[in-house]
Design a protein around this motif. Sequence first.
Motif, PDB file in Angstrom:
ATOM      1  N   GLY A 168      45.776  41.163  45.940  1.00 50.54           N
ATOM      2  CA  GLY A 168      45.106  41.514  45.005  1.00 50.54           C
ATOM      3  C   GLY A 168      45.110  42.631  45.041  1.00 50.54           C
ATOM      4  O   GLY A 168      45.343  43.908  45.227  1.00 50.54           O
ATOM      5  N   GLN A 169      44.059  43.231  43.278  1.00 52.43           N
ATOM      6  CA  GLN A 169      43.726  44.042  42.499  1.00 52.43           C
ATOM      7  C   GLN A 169      42.765  44.848  43.301  1.00 52.43           C
ATOM      8  O   GLN A 169      41.758  45.801  43.222  1.00 52.43           O
ATOM      9  N   GLY A 170      42.109  43.977  43.604  1.00 50.88           N
ATOM     10  CA  GLY A 170      40.033  44.336  43.994  1.00 50.88           C
ATOM     11  C   GLY A 170      39.899  43.974  43.118  1.00 50.88           C
ATOM     12  O   GLY A 170      39.550  43.606  41.784  1.00 50.88           O
ATOM     13  N   THR A 171      38.434  43.422  43.546  1.00 49.47           N
ATOM     14  CA  THR A 171      37.076  43.328  42.640  1.00 49.47           C
ATOM     15  C   THR A 171      35.934  43.689  43.187  1.00 49.47           C
ATOM     16  O   THR A 171      35.693  43.541  44.450  1.00 49.47           O
ATOM     17  N   GLN A 172      34.849  44.736  42.487  1.00 44.64           N
ATOM     18  CA  GLN A 172      33.859  45.692  42.563  1.00 44.64           C
ATOM     19  C   GLN A 172      32.923  44.517  43.407  1.00 44.64           C
ATOM     20  O   GLN A 172      32.259  43.970  42.272  1.00 44.64           O
ATOM     21  N   LEU A 184      33.504  35.077  45.019  1.00 45.83           N
ATOM     22  CA  LEU A 184      34.541  35.910  44.680  1.00 45.83           C
ATOM     23  C   LEU A 184      35.211  34.145  45.098  1.00 45.83           C
ATOM     24  O   LEU A 184      34.882  33.424  46.004  1.00 45.83           O
ATOM     25  N   ALA A 185      36.760  34.815  43.934  1.00 45.44           N
ATOM     26  CA  ALA A 185      37.545  34.264  43.833  1.00 45.44           C
ATOM     27  C   ALA A 185      38.835  34.510  44.106  1.00 45.44           C
ATOM     28  O   ALA A 185      38.815  35.688  43.499  1.00 45.44           O
ATOM     29  N   CYS A 186      39.739  33.576  44.357  1.00 46.42           N
ATOM     30  CA  CYS A 186      41.302  34.557  44.118  1.00 46.42           C
ATOM     31  C   CYS A 186      42.261  33.794  44.066  1.00 46.42           C
ATOM     32  O   CYS A 186      42.174  32.276  45.031  1.00 46.42           O
ATOM     33  N   TYR A 245      36.880  44.130  46.922  1.00 42.87           N
ATOM     34  CA  TYR A 245      36.996  43.229  48.075  1.00 42.87           C
ATOM     35  C   TYR A 245      38.686  43.148  47.284  1.00 42.87           C
ATOM     36  O   TYR A 245      38.565  42.792  46.354  1.00 42.87           O
ATOM     37  N   TYR A 246      38.956  42.718  48.470  1.00 45.07           N
ATOM     38  CA  TYR A 246      40.723  42.711  48.012  1.00 45.07           C
ATOM     39  C   TYR A 246      41.186  41.297  48.853  1.00 45.07           C
ATOM     40  O   TYR A 246      40.560  41.405  50.177  1.00 45.07           O
ATOM     41  N   CYS A 247      42.130  40.025  48.286  1.00 43.25           N
ATOM     42  CA  CYS A 247      42.384  39.326  48.704  1.00 43.25           C
ATOM     43  C   CYS A 247      43.449  39.120  48.716  1.00 43.25           C
ATOM     44  O   CYS A 247      44.486  40.101  48.935  1.00 43.25           O
ATOM     45  N   ASN A 248      43.997  38.882  50.279  1.00 44.00           N
ATOM     46  CA  ASN A 248      45.563  38.982  51.069  1.00 44.00           C
ATOM     47  C   ASN A 248      45.916  37.455  51.307  1.00 44.00           C
ATOM     48  O   ASN A 248      45.218  36.654  51.809  1.00 44.00           O
ATOM     49  N   ALA A 249      47.516  36.939  51.194  1.00 40.02           N
ATOM     50  CA  ALA A 249      47.779  35.934  51.925  1.00 40.02           C
ATOM     51  C   ALA A 249      48.568  36.328  51.893  1.00 40.02           C
ATOM     52  O   ALA A 249      50.081  36.796  52.674  1.00 40.02           O
ATOM     53  N   SER A 263      38.728  37.283  41.032  1.00 40.95           N
ATOM     54  CA  SER A 263      37.357  37.846  39.921  1.00 40.95           C
ATOM     55  C   SER A 263      36.375  37.294  40.701  1.00 40.95           C
ATOM     56  O   SER A 263      35.791  37.280  41.992  1.00 40.95           O
ATOM     57  N   GLY A 264      34.468  37.363  40.554  1.00 40.67           N
ATOM     58  CA  GLY A 264      33.722  37.306  40.714  1.00 40.67           C
ATOM     59  C   GLY A 264      32.749  37.927  40.975  1.00 40.67           C
ATOM     60  O   GLY A 264      31.207  37.981  41.560  1.00 40.67           O
ATOM     61  N   GLY A 265      33.445  39.869  41.112  1.00 47.15           N
ATOM     62  CA  GLY A 265      32.217  40.719  41.353  1.00 47.15           C
ATOM     63  C   GLY A 265      31.603  40.747  40.417  1.00 47.15           C
ATOM     64  O   GLY A 265      31.148  40.663  39.430  1.00 47.15           O
TER      65      GLY A 265
END
Length: 115
Positions: A106-110, A20-22, A93-97, A7-9
């Motif tokens: 994650g699904q990504g945030t623009q 941005l937050a993941c 922007y994508y988050c990865n673990a 979130s946060g895009g």
Amino acid sequence: QVQLVESGGGLVQPGGSLRLACAASRSISRFNAMGWYRQAPGKERELVATITSIGDRNYADSVKGRFTISRDSAVNTVYLQMNSLKLEDTAVYYCNARGFAVNSWGQGTQVTVSS
């Protein structure tokens, strides 16, 4: 696996900031590393920043000094503070673990940087 929700895009002017937050569905302390990647139209996904389980950080040269990755294990969330944004930071922007038997996205945030 783990579910990651970014979130946060949004839309921001050049020179502006976004955070941005993941949010992860389970404890992030279990992962060897978490990170942020981005993909611009017509380009490959690239590393932005990573943070390991012991707090070591790594940044792409293009964002050093402008972006900061951090984490809050109490709420299972990783953040990306982005300052002095440039037009070329526009991307999803994508988050990865990553950890033992885990490589989740994650699904990504623009993020759109435009005047």
